[in-house]
Design a protein around this motif. Structure first.
Motif, PDB file in Angstrom:
ATOM      1  N   LEU A  93      44.658  18.169  51.119  1.00 28.82           N
ATOM      2  CA  LEU A  93      45.195  16.939  51.708  1.00 28.82           C
ATOM      3  C   LEU A  93      46.162  16.270  50.736  1.00 28.82           C
ATOM      4  CD1 LEU A  93      45.349  14.623  53.748  1.00 28.82           C
ATOM      5  CD2 LEU A  93      43.227  13.706  52.767  1.00 28.82           C
ATOM      6  N   GLY A  94      45.762  16.182  49.463  1.00 29.81           N
ATOM      7  CA  GLY A  94      46.645  15.594  48.463  1.00 29.81           C
ATOM      8  C   GLY A  94      47.931  16.392  48.311  1.00 29.81           C
ATOM      9  N   ARG A  95      47.836  17.705  48.354  1.00 35.91           N
ATOM     10  CA  ARG A  95      49.024  18.540  48.215  1.00 35.91           C
ATOM     11  C   ARG A  95      49.916  18.442  49.448  1.00 35.91           C
ATOM     12  NH1 ARG A  95      46.238  23.903  45.300  1.00 35.91           N
ATOM     13  NH2 ARG A  95      45.595  22.767  43.407  1.00 35.91           N
ATOM     14  N   ARG A  96      49.315  18.317  50.631  1.00 37.40           N
ATOM     15  CA  ARG A  96      50.128  18.135  51.843  1.00 37.40           C
ATOM     16  C   ARG A  96      50.937  16.855  51.748  1.00 37.40           C
ATOM     17  NH1 ARG A  96      48.234  15.472  57.364  1.00 37.40           N
ATOM     18  NH2 ARG A  96      48.038  13.841  55.773  1.00 37.40           N
ATOM     19  N   ASP A  97      50.278  15.777  51.366  1.00 37.85           N
ATOM     20  CA  ASP A  97      50.980  14.494  51.264  1.00 37.85           C
ATOM     21  C   ASP A  97      52.059  14.535  50.188  1.00 37.85           C
ATOM     22  OD1 ASP A  97      49.367  13.558  53.278  1.00 37.85           O
ATOM     23  OD2 ASP A  97      47.993  12.480  51.937  1.00 37.85           O
ATOM     24  N   HIS A  98      51.775  15.261  49.109  1.00 37.66           N
ATOM     25  CA  HIS A  98      52.735  15.321  48.010  1.00 37.66           C
ATOM     26  C   HIS A  98      53.972  16.105  48.412  1.00 37.66           C
ATOM     27  CE1 HIS A  98      53.823  14.626  43.878  1.00 37.66           C
ATOM     28  NE2 HIS A  98      54.029  15.919  43.649  1.00 37.66           N
ATOM     29  N   ILE A  99      53.800  17.251  49.063  1.00 37.26           N
ATOM     30  CA  ILE A  99      54.963  18.032  49.468  1.00 37.26           C
ATOM     31  C   ILE A  99      55.754  17.288  50.539  1.00 37.26           C
ATOM     32  CG2 ILE A  99      53.737  19.382  51.234  1.00 37.26           C
ATOM     33  CD1 ILE A  99      56.635  20.557  48.981  1.00 37.26           C
ATOM     34  N   PRO A 127      52.857  36.141  46.374  1.00 33.85           N
ATOM     35  CA  PRO A 127      53.805  36.130  45.265  1.00 33.85           C
ATOM     36  C   PRO A 127      53.198  35.524  44.000  1.00 33.85           C
ATOM     37  CG  PRO A 127      54.255  34.314  46.754  1.00 33.85           C
ATOM     38  CD  PRO A 127      53.145  35.106  47.380  1.00 33.85           C
ATOM     39  N   ALA A 128      53.737  35.927  42.861  1.00 36.62           N
ATOM     40  CA  ALA A 128      53.359  35.317  41.598  1.00 36.62           C
ATOM     41  C   ALA A 128      54.340  34.190  41.283  1.00 36.62           C
ATOM     42  CB  ALA A 128      53.381  36.368  40.488  1.00 36.62           C
ATOM     43  N   GLY A 129      53.936  33.291  40.430  1.00 39.80           N
ATOM     44  CA  GLY A 129      54.834  32.205  40.043  1.00 39.80           C
ATOM     45  C   GLY A 129      54.950  31.146  41.119  1.00 39.80           C
ATOM     46  N   LEU A 130      56.081  30.444  41.108  1.00 36.46           N
ATOM     47  CA  LEU A 130      56.303  29.381  42.081  1.00 36.46           C
ATOM     48  C   LEU A 130      56.498  29.988  43.461  1.00 36.46           C
ATOM     49  CD1 LEU A 130      58.773  27.156  40.013  1.00 36.46           C
ATOM     50  CD2 LEU A 130      56.310  26.812  40.334  1.00 36.46           C
ATOM     51  N   ARG A 131      55.939  29.329  44.470  1.00 37.45           N
ATOM     52  CA  ARG A 131      56.039  29.893  45.812  1.00 37.45           C
ATOM     53  C   ARG A 131      55.842  28.844  46.900  1.00 37.45           C
ATOM     54  NH1 ARG A 131      50.551  31.161  44.798  1.00 37.45           N
ATOM     55  NH2 ARG A 131      51.365  31.473  42.695  1.00 37.45           N
ATOM     56  N   PHE A 132      56.486  29.092  48.032  1.00 37.90           N
ATOM     57  CA  PHE A 132      56.104  28.500  49.310  1.00 37.90           C
ATOM     58  C   PHE A 132      55.676  29.697  50.155  1.00 37.90           C
ATOM     59  CE2 PHE A 132      59.133  25.071  48.062  1.00 37.90           C
ATOM     60  CZ  PHE A 132      58.202  24.048  48.009  1.00 37.90           C
ATOM     61  N   PHE A 162      51.796  25.128  51.103  1.00 35.54           N
ATOM     62  CA  PHE A 162      51.688  24.214  49.970  1.00 35.54           C
ATOM     63  C   PHE A 162      50.329  24.271  49.287  1.00 35.54           C
ATOM     64  CE2 PHE A 162      50.741  21.986  53.944  1.00 35.54           C
ATOM     65  CZ  PHE A 162      49.425  21.576  53.726  1.00 35.54           C
ATOM     66  N   ALA A 163      49.325  24.816  49.944  1.00 33.15           N
ATOM     67  CA  ALA A 163      47.948  24.697  49.456  1.00 33.15           C
ATOM     68  C   ALA A 163      47.703  25.482  48.178  1.00 33.15           C
ATOM     69  CB  ALA A 163      46.972  25.152  50.540  1.00 33.15           C
ATOM     70  N   SER A 164      48.409  26.580  47.975  1.00 27.47           N
ATOM     71  CA  SER A 164      48.137  27.434  46.818  1.00 27.47           C
ATOM     72  C   SER A 164      48.823  26.953  45.546  1.00 27.47           C
ATOM     73  CB  SER A 164      48.568  28.872  47.115  1.00 27.47           C
ATOM     74  OG  SER A 164      49.963  28.934  47.352  1.00 27.47           O
ATOM     75  N   SER A 165      49.556  25.841  45.609  1.00 20.45           N
ATOM     76  CA  SER A 165      50.278  25.324  44.449  1.00 20.45           C
ATOM     77  C   SER A 165      49.758  23.941  44.058  1.00 20.45           C
ATOM     78  CB  SER A 165      51.779  25.218  44.748  1.00 20.45           C
ATOM     79  OG  SER A 165      52.319  26.467  45.120  1.00 20.45           O
ATOM     80  N   THR A 166      49.723  23.680  42.757  1.00 22.28           N
ATOM     81  CA  THR A 166      49.361  22.342  42.291  1.00 22.28           C
ATOM     82  C   THR A 166      50.522  21.388  42.565  1.00 22.28           C
ATOM     83  OG1 THR A 166      50.272  22.687  40.075  1.00 22.28           O
ATOM     84  CG2 THR A 166      47.984  23.380  40.445  1.00 22.28           C
ATOM     85  N   GLU A 167      50.284  20.097  42.404  1.00 19.56           N
ATOM     86  CA  GLU A 167      51.351  19.123  42.641  1.00 19.56           C
ATOM     87  C   GLU A 167      52.504  19.332  41.669  1.00 19.56           C
ATOM     88  OE1 GLU A 167      49.834  15.156  42.869  1.00 19.56           O
ATOM     89  OE2 GLU A 167      48.477  15.609  44.525  1.00 19.56           O
ATOM     90  N   ALA A 168      52.189  19.681  40.415  1.00 17.50           N
ATOM     91  CA  ALA A 168      53.256  19.944  39.447  1.00 17.50           C
ATOM     92  C   ALA A 168      54.058  21.174  39.849  1.00 17.50           C
ATOM     93  CB  ALA A 168      52.653  20.136  38.055  1.00 17.50           C
ATOM     94  N   GLU A 169      53.385  22.191  40.341  1.00 15.97           N
ATOM     95  CA  GLU A 169      54.086  23.391  40.785  1.00 15.97           C
ATOM     96  C   GLU A 169      54.937  23.109  42.012  1.00 15.97           C
ATOM     97  OE1 GLU A 169      50.749  26.644  39.213  1.00 15.97           O
ATOM     98  OE2 GLU A 169      50.648  25.822  41.253  1.00 15.97           O
ATOM     99  N   LEU A 170      54.447  22.259  42.903  1.00 15.45           N
ATOM    100  CA  LEU A 170      55.240  21.886  44.075  1.00 15.45           C
ATOM    101  C   LEU A 170      56.512  21.150  43.663  1.00 15.45           C
ATOM    102  CD1 LEU A 170      52.410  20.722  46.512  1.00 15.45           C
ATOM    103  CD2 LEU A 170      53.804  22.792  46.707  1.00 15.45           C
ATOM    104  N   GLU A 171      56.414  20.309  42.654  1.00 10.79           N
ATOM    105  CA  GLU A 171      57.601  19.587  42.178  1.00 10.79           C
ATOM    106  C   GLU A 171      58.645  20.548  41.629  1.00 10.79           C
ATOM    107  OE1 GLU A 171      56.049  16.794  39.379  1.00 10.79           O
ATOM    108  OE2 GLU A 171      54.932  15.663  40.902  1.00 10.79           O
ATOM    109  N   GLN A 172      58.199  21.538  40.865  1.00 17.49           N
ATOM    110  CA  GLN A 172      59.136  22.538  40.343  1.00 17.49           C
ATOM    111  C   GLN A 172      59.750  23.351  41.475  1.00 17.49           C
ATOM    112  OE1 GLN A 172      57.561  24.803  36.834  1.00 17.49           O
ATOM    113  NE2 GLN A 172      55.784  23.464  37.081  1.00 17.49           N
TER     114      GLN A 172
END
Length: 495
Positions: free
Chosen positions: A393-399, A122-127, A466-476
């Motif tokens: 790893l950082g993104r896993r912990d963040h999500i 998918p494009a844009g925000l995604r899980f 979660f890996a394909s999204s930045t931390e900011a994208e995960l927050e959104q």
């Protein structure tokens, strides 16, 4: 004289030359029987006048049809529809209503097990399903290695037909890499390069399974693996999966009751739940394979990303009887667009898979395979794995932190030891398909959960990549998920 001005509709509002349009339309009239075999066509001047076009356009169209055999020229008499054409058969009402661009005029069997929706990136925000971030891929280095292929060695050899086993250089580099990182003891003869894991599964199922054979997998598993087994005519039976992975005691009971040909398993991070197969179950699984003689099909789709210490070595590393077929790919390691995967097995099976591959896909992409082999040789691929591992790893912990703080009352999960996704179970009253639709309307793509349940069942769990999204994208993304899950007017949150 036929009303050619009415039957033939030529236009300059297209890039197709007028003579080609005229040739095609006259050919259609011949095939339909409107112009009968042996019928005389108007002279080029007469037809040009009727159609208000240049005479040379008609001459070119006639010449084209003459070359194709639809027309014949008789000196001094003119141009005729060829005499040898059969008389068109009368068309039935059924044939007249069929749209040939949609449905063929003949029948074919549609296989129900193949009617599974394909989920694109998918494009844009995604899980998503657990995909890598292509923005982290070593694209510049890969491009340089790819270009070097055209400057290296013999052009005739490099751009001709290649080995059905895959590029020898990549097979050599992969064998070395797998020996170093996964504890295997193999050589290039044990490696077949494929266009991804799916192709490897297809080749193995077509080679090892026969109609009526039994393939066993987890109660929830990767649908594509089951589809390939069914395509080969096998029966797919399942055993439970719990917090420690595949239930090998249930597998042992099943094997005692009937022959089993193959067991498909993702022991490192079970798909889709991400749990790791416990050590004692791994040993028992290898013992059962040796005892009952079934092939162990080990899909190690994201071995390179394990966060809790060193990754657990694959079953293939402890296989002493040639029972394990091991598959992996660059799809989860680099990016899905790089269609390079591999099958590792005894050389006799690898050779047979290569023979089958020849009639499906003559060879892979030698230039891309060479380029990836170079990245392994220079160490660039290992550097990419280390960099990506730290990022993921950082993104896993963040999500995990976001879901725990924002949606603790609506879903539960266990923080995965590795991989690129987590398995989230929502509260029972959440309608996941409806939730996915509402999230999509707000710009967030996520699974409906339907691919992981039997038809007619209501899903309660989904994979959340979660890996394909930045931390900011995960927050959104979590903000949107919270909105559609907890909103007071949200129909997805109520039965």
């Amino acid at each position: 004289m036929l009303p050619f001005a009415t039957l033939l509709q030529l236009t300059t509002a297209t890039s197709t030359p007028l003579y080609v349009q005229l040739s095609q339309q006259l050919g259609q009239l011949i095939r339909a029987g409107t112009l009968a075999a042996g019928q005389r066509l108007p002279g080029s001047r007469l037809l040009a006048a009727q159609l208000a076009i240049n005479r040379l356009t008609v001459v070119a169209a006639y010449d084209d049809l003459l070359a194709q055999g639809w027309l014949s020229s008789r000196g001094g008499s003119g141009t005729f529809v060829a005499d040898h054409l059969p008389e068109p058969a009368p068309q039935s009402i059924h044939n007249q209503v069929v749209n040939p661009t949609v449905q063929p005029g003949y029948t074919f069997a549609s296989r129900p097990h193949l009617k599974v929706p394909v989920r694109n990136s998918p494009a844009g925000l995604r899980f998503d399903d657990g995909l890598p971030d292509a923005r982290l891929a070593p694209l510049d280095e890969l491009s340089g290695a790819y270009r070097s292929y055209s400057r290296w060695g013999n052009k005739q050899a490099h751009f001709g037909y290649a080995d059905t086993h895959g590029h020898p250089f990549l097979r050599e580099q992969l064998a070395q890499h797998l020996n170093e990182t996964r504890g295997l003891q193999i050589g290039p003869a044990n490696v077949l390069i494929t266009r991804g894991t799916v192709m490897g599964i297809h080749l193995v199922c077509q080679t090892l399974l026969r109609p009526g054979d039994v393939l066993v997998t987890g109660g929830i598993t990767w649908t594509t693996a089951s589809m390939n087994a069914q395509q080969a005519g096998a029966r797919v039976l399942t055993v439970p999966v719990d917090e420690h992975g595949l239930d090998v005691d249930a597998l042992a009971d099943l094997c005692a009751r009937q022959p089993v040909r193959m067991v498909y398993i993702t022991p490192h991070h079970h798909y889709p739940t991400t749990v790791t197969l416990r050590a004692d179950r791994r040993l028992r699984l290898l013992q059962l394979a040796d005892q009952y003689g079934f092939a162990l099909f080990e899909d190690d789709y994201d071995y390179d990303f394990h966060y809790l210490g060193r990754p657990i070595l694959p079953l293939a590393s402890a296989d002493r009887h040639g029972m394990v077929v091991y598959v992996g790919s660059m799809t989860k390691s680099v990016a899905p667009a790089f269609r390079v995967g591999y099958v590792v097995a005894p050389s006799a099976l690898i050779d047979e898979l290569a023979r089958l591959r020849r009639i499906i896909d003559r060879q892979g992409d030698p230039a891309l395979e060479f380029a990836i082999g170079q990245l392994f040789e220079t160490g660039e691929m290992k550097r990419h794995f280390r960099k990506a591992l730290r990022t993921y790893l950082g993104r896993r912990d963040h999500i995990a932190q976001l879901l725990s703080s924002e949606l603790a009352n609506d879903l539960s999960f266990t923080k995965p030891d590795g991989g690129l996704a987590l398995w989230a179970t929502f509260r029972p009253d959440v309608d996941l398909p409806a939730l996915a639709e509402q999230a999509a309307s707000l710009g967030l793509s996520l699974s409906s959960g339907l691919p992981h349940v039997r038809p007619g069942q209501q899903p309660h769990s989904i994979r959340m990549g979660f890996a394909s999204s930045t931390e900011a994208e995960l927050e959104q993304a979590v903000a949107i998920l919270k909105r559609v899950t907890m909103g007071p007017n949200n129909k997805a949150s109520r039965r």
